[in-house]
Design an enzyme around this catalytic site. Structure first.
Site, mmCIF file in Angstrom:
data_model
loop_
_atom_site.group_PDB
_atom_site.id
_atom_site.type_symbol
_atom_site.label_atom_id
_atom_site.label_comp_id
_atom_site.label_asym_id
_atom_site.label_seq_id
_atom_site.Cartn_x
_atom_site.Cartn_y
_atom_site.Cartn_z
ATOM 1 N N GLN A 1 0.843 -1.199 0.000
ATOM 2 C CA GLN A 1 0.000 0.000 0.000
ATOM 3 C C GLN A 1 0.880 1.251 0.000
ATOM 4 O OE1 GLN A 1 -2.865 0.378 -0.796
ATOM 5 N NE2 GLN A 1 -3.954 2.001 0.268
ATOM 6 N N HIS B 1 -2.157 -3.910 0.477
ATOM 7 C CA HIS B 1 -2.151 -4.313 -0.930
ATOM 8 C C HIS B 1 -2.678 -3.102 -1.687
ATOM 9 C CE1 HIS B 1 -3.189 -7.709 -4.042
ATOM 10 N NE2 HIS B 1 -2.185 -6.931 -4.433
ATOM 11 N N LEU B 2 -1.910 -2.598 -2.644
ATOM 12 C CA LEU B 2 -2.195 -1.281 -3.230
ATOM 13 C C LEU B 2 -3.624 -1.164 -3.735
ATOM 14 C CD1 LEU B 2 -1.317 1.516 -4.055
ATOM 15 C CD2 LEU B 2 -0.340 0.557 -6.150
ATOM 16 N N HIS B 3 -4.341 -0.144 -3.223
ATOM 17 C CA HIS B 3 -5.721 0.110 -3.638
ATOM 18 C C HIS B 3 -6.091 1.552 -3.313
ATOM 19 C CE1 HIS B 3 -6.050 -0.825 0.655
ATOM 20 N NE2 HIS B 3 -7.224 -0.203 0.667
ATOM 21 N N LEU B 4 -7.022 2.090 -4.094
ATOM 22 C CA LEU B 4 -7.656 3.374 -3.828
ATOM 23 C C LEU B 4 -9.137 3.122 -3.613
ATOM 24 C CD1 LEU B 4 -5.030 4.094 -5.593
ATOM 25 C CD2 LEU B 4 -6.181 6.272 -6.022
#
Length: 450
Positions: free
Chosen positions: A244, A281-284
């Site tokens: 993230q 965990h990369l998210h927008l």
């Protein structure tokens, strides 16, 4: 329907009669919900199904027409009836071009509700809302999101409070986070493990946008513990196992998603680790809120001679303002500046939150200023690991922007602007550290653009 529900609906309707802003909230919400309801054949409780303002109901023929793709090349974003077929169907692509990035004509009404008319949903809104509603009907969320009690807290700031008890109780517990730079752990929950039906579509940009780099694949999936209507996650290819930490491709997709929507209240945001991100965990996040927020038109002052970054001093929280008038080189420059700033913060273990919204250009503006472009607001803040269960709300991206999802009825009924601001201010950096961070970010942005 139980009499208690009937009484709640009647009381809410009476309240709306005395609030122009509330009426417009309902009008915008109804236009988007009635589209998704008719597309999916929703037949839930009447208080969720019937619009509170005059909205034309669709005939069966019109429902069939709306459920069909807009043209022969448009894929269906709905799941097949049999859940066994969901994985085999694959993820549909939502392909968009520059002409769909809408800059002009998206405004909040300046007079009575209905003047001007509620903007029609864009192709992006239609795809997202219809698919999102179907997943709600299929029970893929942790709870069914009904009408949320919403109020603007009395005071000068314009904070918007919403009661969302279910999210406070049923959301997934945050992961064990101890560092802003914590590596991705494939053993923990991540978005590669979601059920096939939770993914709505893949967001793909045509290679025709001037000055833009090739856009990586972005999956748009439901947030199973929604804050508001249409709450989704924008996730770069989950197989990459990205932690993230904000990357240019993810931010670009977030800004362009705001421009793809014709709803003035579709916003996108990012929480860093330590800034209340619950999954590493990369998210927008993206969601609809049919209310003005203070950050849209708050005045600002430049922090550098070139006006590349500004400072929002207004409440609810001072932050760094970046602004773009649209796609192309200006947007690419903004993405580079913001990501250099977030890289600096992450490297120095400084938690941060980011909010993307349509808004006014920097300078001496007002809360009612026209929405002429996109504002990206970045806040550096104290690290906070875990959720404070005893607080009325937890401070992350939407709270810093002025949207307060409150966890209990008691707190919702007693919350004041002063109490809310105190909670928000308590999460900000001490003044001396804030000044150091401000000087460092200005220097980083200036150095890289020389």
């Amino acid at each position: 329907m139980p009499w208690s529900h009937v009484l709640l609906v009647i009381l809410y309707r009476i309240t709306c009669l005395f609030s122009t802003e509330c009426q417009y909230h309902e009008q915008l919400t109804c236009s988007f919900r009635s589209l998704s309801d008719s597309t999916t054949g929703f037949s839930g409780p009447a208080e969720l199904r019937e619009p509170r303002l005059e909205v034309k109901r669709s005939s069966s023929a019109e429902v069939s027409a709306m459920a069909a793709p807009q043209d022969s090349n448009e894929p269906s974003y709905l799941l097949p009836p049999n859940s066994k077929d969901w994985e085999e169907q694959g993820i549909p692509d939502f392909v968009y071009g520059q002409k769909e990035l809408v800059l002009e004509g998206i405004q909040w009404p300046s007079t009575a509700p209905g003047l001007p008319d509620t903007p029609p949903p864009s192709r992006f809104d239609s795809a997202l809302c219809s698919a999102w509603r179907q997943r709600m009907d299929l029970g893929l969320f942790r709870y069914r999101l009904g009408e949320l009690q919403t109020q603007t807290l009395p005071g000068a700031v314009g904070l918007v409070a919403q009661l969302n008890v279910e999210r406070g109780v049923q959301r997934r517990r945050p992961q064990n986070i101890r560092s802003v730079k914590q590596p991705f752990d494939p053993e923990q929950f991540n978005f590669h493990k979601v059920r096939p039906g939770e993914v709505l579509f893949r967001l793909l940009r045509e290679p025709d946008l001037p000055g833009a780099l090739r856009q990586e694949d972005i999956l748009v999936m439901i947030n199973v513990s929604p804050l508001e209507w249409g709450h989704v996650l924008l996730v770069p290819d989950p197989r990459r196992g990205l932690p993230q930490r904000l990357l240019p491709g993810a931010l670009r997709a977030g800004v362009e998603a705001v421009l793809l929507s014709s709803h003035p209240g579709f916003r996108v945001g990012f929480n860093s680790l330590g800034g209340l991100a619950s999954v590493n965990h990369l998210h927008l996040h993206g969601y609809y809120l049919a209310r003005r927020l203070p950050v849209e038109g708050a005045p600002s002052e430049p922090l550098d001679p070139g006006g590349r970054v500004h400072l929002l001093r207004a409440l609810p929280a001072p932050g760094f303002l970046f602004y773009t008038g649209g796609p192309g080189p200006d947007l690419e420059a903004l993405i580079g500046r913001v990501c250099r700033a977030t890289d600096y913060l992450a490297e120095h273990e400084i938690a941060h939150n980011l909010f993307v919204t349509r808004g006014a250009p920097p300078g001496e503006t007002s809360p009612s200023s026209a929405l002429t472009g996109v504002r990206v607001i970045l806040w550096a803040r104290k690290s906070s690991f875990g959720v404070k269960e005893d607080e009325a709300f937890n401070v992350a991206l939407c709270e810093l922007a002025g949207h307060l999802p409150v966890k209990t009825s008691r707190d919702f009924g007693s919350l004041t602007e002063a109490a809310a601001l105190a909670l928000i201010q308590d999460c900000l950096l001490p003044s001396a550290q804030a000044e150091e961070v401000r000087a460092a970010l200005v220097a980083v942005i200036a150095q890289d653009e020389q």
